[in-house]
Motif scaffolding. Structure first.
Motif, PDB file in Angstrom:
ATOM      1  N   CYS A  98      57.235  60.636  62.309  1.00 29.64           N
ATOM      2  CA  CYS A  98      57.219  62.090  62.481  1.00 29.64           C
ATOM      3  C   CYS A  98      57.100  62.799  61.136  1.00 29.64           C
ATOM      4  O   CYS A  98      56.385  63.810  61.001  1.00 29.64           O
ATOM      5  CB  CYS A  98      58.489  62.538  63.210  1.00 29.64           C
ATOM      6  N   VAL A  99      57.803  62.271  60.119  1.00 27.23           N
ATOM      7  CA  VAL A  99      57.720  62.881  58.792  1.00 27.23           C
ATOM      8  C   VAL A  99      56.303  62.763  58.233  1.00 27.23           C
ATOM      9  O   VAL A  99      55.754  63.710  57.660  1.00 27.23           O
ATOM     10  CB  VAL A  99      58.745  62.211  57.852  1.00 27.23           C
TER      11      VAL A  99
ATOM     12  N   ALA B 219      64.514  53.714  65.791  1.00 29.16           N
ATOM     13  CA  ALA B 219      64.718  55.157  65.622  1.00 29.16           C
ATOM     14  C   ALA B 219      64.294  55.599  64.221  1.00 29.16           C
ATOM     15  O   ALA B 219      63.680  56.665  64.044  1.00 29.16           O
ATOM     16  CB  ALA B 219      66.191  55.503  65.875  1.00 29.16           C
ATOM     17  N   GLY B 220      64.597  54.778  63.189  1.00 27.45           N
ATOM     18  CA  GLY B 220      64.171  55.114  61.844  1.00 27.45           C
ATOM     19  C   GLY B 220      62.663  55.113  61.696  1.00 27.45           C
ATOM     20  O   GLY B 220      62.081  55.964  61.011  1.00 27.45           O
TER      21      GLY B 220
ATOM     22  N   PHE C 237      56.434  56.282  51.508  1.00 25.16           N
ATOM     23  CA  PHE C 237      56.452  55.964  52.929  1.00 25.16           C
ATOM     24  C   PHE C 237      56.073  54.496  53.178  1.00 25.16           C
ATOM     25  O   PHE C 237      56.697  53.799  53.975  1.00 25.16           O
ATOM     26  CB  PHE C 237      55.516  56.894  53.685  1.00 25.16           C
ATOM     27  N   LEU C 238      55.034  54.020  52.456  1.00 20.67           N
ATOM     28  CA  LEU C 238      54.629  52.627  52.622  1.00 20.67           C
ATOM     29  C   LEU C 238      55.737  51.668  52.190  1.00 20.67           C
ATOM     30  O   LEU C 238      55.970  50.629  52.807  1.00 20.67           O
ATOM     31  CB  LEU C 238      53.348  52.360  51.819  1.00 20.67           C
ATOM     32  N   PHE C 239      56.486  52.041  51.143  1.00 18.86           N
ATOM     33  CA  PHE C 239      57.587  51.201  50.677  1.00 18.86           C
ATOM     34  C   PHE C 239      58.678  51.135  51.751  1.00 18.86           C
ATOM     35  O   PHE C 239      59.231  50.059  52.036  1.00 18.86           O
ATOM     36  CB  PHE C 239      58.139  51.772  49.374  1.00 18.86           C
ATOM     37  N   LYS C 240      58.996  52.252  52.369  1.00 17.89           N
ATOM     38  CA  LYS C 240      60.013  52.270  53.425  1.00 17.89           C
ATOM     39  C   LYS C 240      59.559  51.460  54.636  1.00 17.89           C
ATOM     40  O   LYS C 240      60.375  50.808  55.308  1.00 17.89           O
ATOM     41  CB  LYS C 240      60.337  53.702  53.828  1.00 17.89           C
TER      42      LYS C 240
ATOM     43  N   ALA D 151      53.517  62.462  59.952  1.00 17.80           N
ATOM     44  CA  ALA D 151      52.645  63.370  60.702  1.00 17.80           C
ATOM     45  C   ALA D 151      52.786  64.800  60.207  1.00 17.80           C
ATOM     46  O   ALA D 151      51.791  65.536  60.070  1.00 17.80           O
ATOM     47  CB  ALA D 151      52.968  63.268  62.191  1.00 17.80           C
ATOM     48  N   ALA D 152      54.036  65.206  59.902  1.00 16.91           N
ATOM     49  CA  ALA D 152      54.240  66.560  59.401  1.00 16.91           C
ATOM     50  C   ALA D 152      53.590  66.746  58.037  1.00 16.91           C
ATOM     51  O   ALA D 152      52.976  67.796  57.752  1.00 16.91           O
ATOM     52  CB  ALA D 152      55.737  66.859  59.326  1.00 16.91           C
ATOM     53  N   ILE D 153      53.686  65.725  57.167  1.00 16.89           N
ATOM     54  CA  ILE D 153      53.068  65.814  55.845  1.00 16.89           C
ATOM     55  C   ILE D 153      51.540  65.900  55.956  1.00 16.89           C
ATOM     56  O   ILE D 153      50.878  66.691  55.264  1.00 16.89           O
ATOM     57  CB  ILE D 153      53.485  64.610  54.985  1.00 16.89           C
ATOM     58  N   LEU D 154      50.957  65.099  56.813  1.00 21.26           N
ATOM     59  CA  LEU D 154      49.502  65.147  57.006  1.00 21.26           C
ATOM     60  C   LEU D 154      49.044  66.502  57.523  1.00 21.26           C
ATOM     61  O   LEU D 154      48.002  67.020  57.119  1.00 21.26           O
ATOM     62  CB  LEU D 154      49.072  64.027  57.958  1.00 21.26           C
TER      63      LEU D 154
END
Length: 405
Positions: free
Chosen positions: A367-368, A360-361, A12-15, A370-373
Motif C-alpha cells: 500500500c505504501v 500484514a506487513g 522498499f526492495l530491502f524490506k 502504491a501511494a508513492i507511485l
C-alpha cells in the motif's frame, strides 16, 4: 524519477528481502522435528474414581515423563504436587476427595460430583507453554456421608415397630451465597462475602438433627480451625455464630462471612450431624452457650445420657469452596498453561500468528509503494503540463509593445 524516489524504492526492495527471509525461517522452523519436551506432553488422560480419592493416569507421546503434576493454584505447595524424573508412562497421580482444591457439587438425581483442575507440566522447575490443564470430574450415585457409629444406637424404648425400622435418612451440607432461598451455591467468593451454611436432612417424620463439632480445614493437611464445639456452641462468634433450626428440626443454617487460610484459596467445612427422635422430644433440646449475663458457659458433662444408654448416630457432612483475596484478579498464575475454550474465544497458534504478521506487513508495504507511485505520477504530470505552456502566462503583460495615442 528523482534521487529521493529512487532511494525510497531501494529501501522498499530491502524490506521485501527481509520479509522473504522471515517467511523462509518460519517455514523451516515449522518443519523441524519436535523437541524432547514436546514429546513428553500429556497425550492421554484416564480417571479412576475411588471411595476417598481420584486416581489420574497420564500417558505421554514419548512413553516417559519428566516433570510435575499439581492442582491449579497449588504449584507452590509440595503436599499436593507430584514430581517424576524420567519415569515411564503412564504415571499415576492421586487426588483426595476432600483436599488439594478438589470440590464437590450435589446433583439433581441425589448423587454428588467431585471436580478439580490439574496441570501437567513437562518440566521439574519451570512453568512453560508446554503445560496442559485438564478438568477432572468423578460422579458418584450416592452422597459420601460417613456414619461414625457401626449401627443406629438411638434409644428406641417405647417406640413402635415402625419407628424402630425407620431407614437412615440422607443428610447433606451446602454453602450458599447470601440468601439461601435463592439457591445460589457458593463456589468462588471473596473474603467478607456473606455466606449461609445449610445442613439438611431428608424429609421424614422420625428423626431430627443437632449440628455439632464443626471445623474448617485448608485441604492441605497444614491447618484447621474449630468453629462449633461438641455441644453445638460457637468457639468464636465473630467467625461463625450458632445454628438456627427449622420447626421440624430437619434443617439447620448459620450465616457467616467468607474467610480463608493465608496460603491457600480452598477451604473445607466438616460438621457432625447427630440424629434425634422427634417422638421423645429430644430434638427440642437446644444447647445453652451463654448465661444471663452474656458470659460463655464452661462445657459441662451431659446428664441426658447415662452410662449404658444408647448414643445418637452421628453423620459427618462436608462441603468446600474457593475464597480469594479482595484484590485478587480473575486470573491465576496457571492461566498461561490452562484455558477453557468458549464460543467467543479465538485460538491461533504461534506459527499462524507469525505468518499473519508477515502477510500484514507485506500488504502494508504494498500500500505504501502504491501511494508513492501515485504521488510520483502526479508530480510527473504536473511538470509536463507546466513545460508545454506559454512563458508569458499569468497576469503579466509585455509593456514593450504598448503605445499611446
Amino acid at each position: 524519477m528523482d534521487t529521493h524516489s529512487i532511494g525510497i524504492l531501494k529501501l522498499f526492495l530491502f524490506k521485501m528481502v527481509v520479509l522473504v527471509l522471515c517467511l523462509a525461517s518460519t517455514a523451516s522452523a515449522a518443519n523441524l522435528p519436535p523437541s524432547t519436551t514436546s514429546l513428553e506432553v500429556a497425550s492421554d488422560i484416564r480417571v479412576q474414581c475411588n471411595n476417598d480419592e481420584i486416581v489420574v493416569s497420564i500417558t505421554t507421546k514419548s512413553g516417559r515423563f519428566n516433570g510435575m503434576v499439581y492442582p491449579r493454584g497449588l504449584s507452590k505447595n509440595s503436599t499436593c504436587m507430584g514430581e517424576w524424573i524420567h519415569k515411564k508412562s503412564p504415571i499415576e497421580y492421586t487426588l483426595p476427595l476432600r483436599g488439594c482444591n478438589t470440590m464437590s457439587t450435589d446433583l439433581d438425581d441425589g448423587g454428588i460430583e467431585y471436580y478439580n483442575t490439574i496441570v501437567v507440566q513437562p518440566h521439574l522447575k519451570l512453568v512453560t507453554n508446554q503445560g496442559r490443564g485438564f478438568h477432572i470430574r468423578c460422579r458418584y450415585n450416592t452422597r459420601n456421608n460417613t456414619v461414625t457409629n457401626d449401627s443406629l444406637k438411638v434409644d428406641l424404648q417405647g417406640a413402635d415397630r415402625l419407628t424402630a425400622l425407620a431407614p437412615m435418612p440422607g443428610c447433606s451440607m451446602r454453602i450458599f451465597s447470601g440468601d439461601p432461598t435463592k439457591k445460589e451455591v457458593a463456589e468462588n467468593v471473596k473474603i467478607g462475602d456473606p455466606l449461609t451454611l445449610v445442613v439438611t436432612l431428608d424429609e421424614q417424620d422420625t428423626y431430627g438433627i443437632h449440628v455439632t463439632d464443626c471445623l474448617v480445614r485448608d485441604g492441605l493437611g497444614w491447618g484447621e480451625q474449630k468453629l462449633i464445639n461438641d455441644d453445638g456452641c460457637p468457639t468464636d462468634p465473630e467467625i461463625m455464630g450458632m445454628f438456627r433450626y427449622s420447626e421440624d428440626k430437619t434443617k439447620a443454617y448459620v450465616e457467616f462471612q467468607a474467610h480463608k487460610f493465608p496460603y491457600t484459596a480452598s477451604v473445607y467445612y466438616q460438621c457432625n450431624v447427630k440424629l434425634c427422635l422427634k417422638a421423645d422430644k429430644s430434638c427440642d433440646v437446644e444447647p445453652t452457650c451463654w448465661n444471663s449475663s452474656g458470659n460463655r458457659i464452661r462445657r459441662q458433662a451431659r446428664s441426658q445420657t447415662t452410662e449404658g444408654e444408647g448414643t445418637p448416630a452421628t453423620i459427618n457432612v462436608y462441603s468446600g469452596l474457593y475464597v480469594n483475596e479482595a484484590n485478587d484478579s480473575a486470573k491465576t498464575e496457571e492461566d498461561s498453561v490452562f484455558s477453557e475454550k468458549t464460543s467467543d474465544s479465538i485460538c491461533i497458534s504461534q506459527k499462524s500468528f507469525a505468518i499473519g504478521i508477515c502477510i500484514a506487513g507485506l500488504i502494508l508495504m504494498l500500500c505504501v509503494v502504491a501511494a508513492i507511485l501515485c504521488l510520483l505520477a502526479k508530480r510527473r504530470k504536473k511538470t509536463t503540463s507546466h513545460s508545454s505552456g506559454s512563458i508569458y502566462s499569468g497576469p503579466y503583460t509585455n509593456t514593450a509593445y504598448s503605445h499611446t495615442s
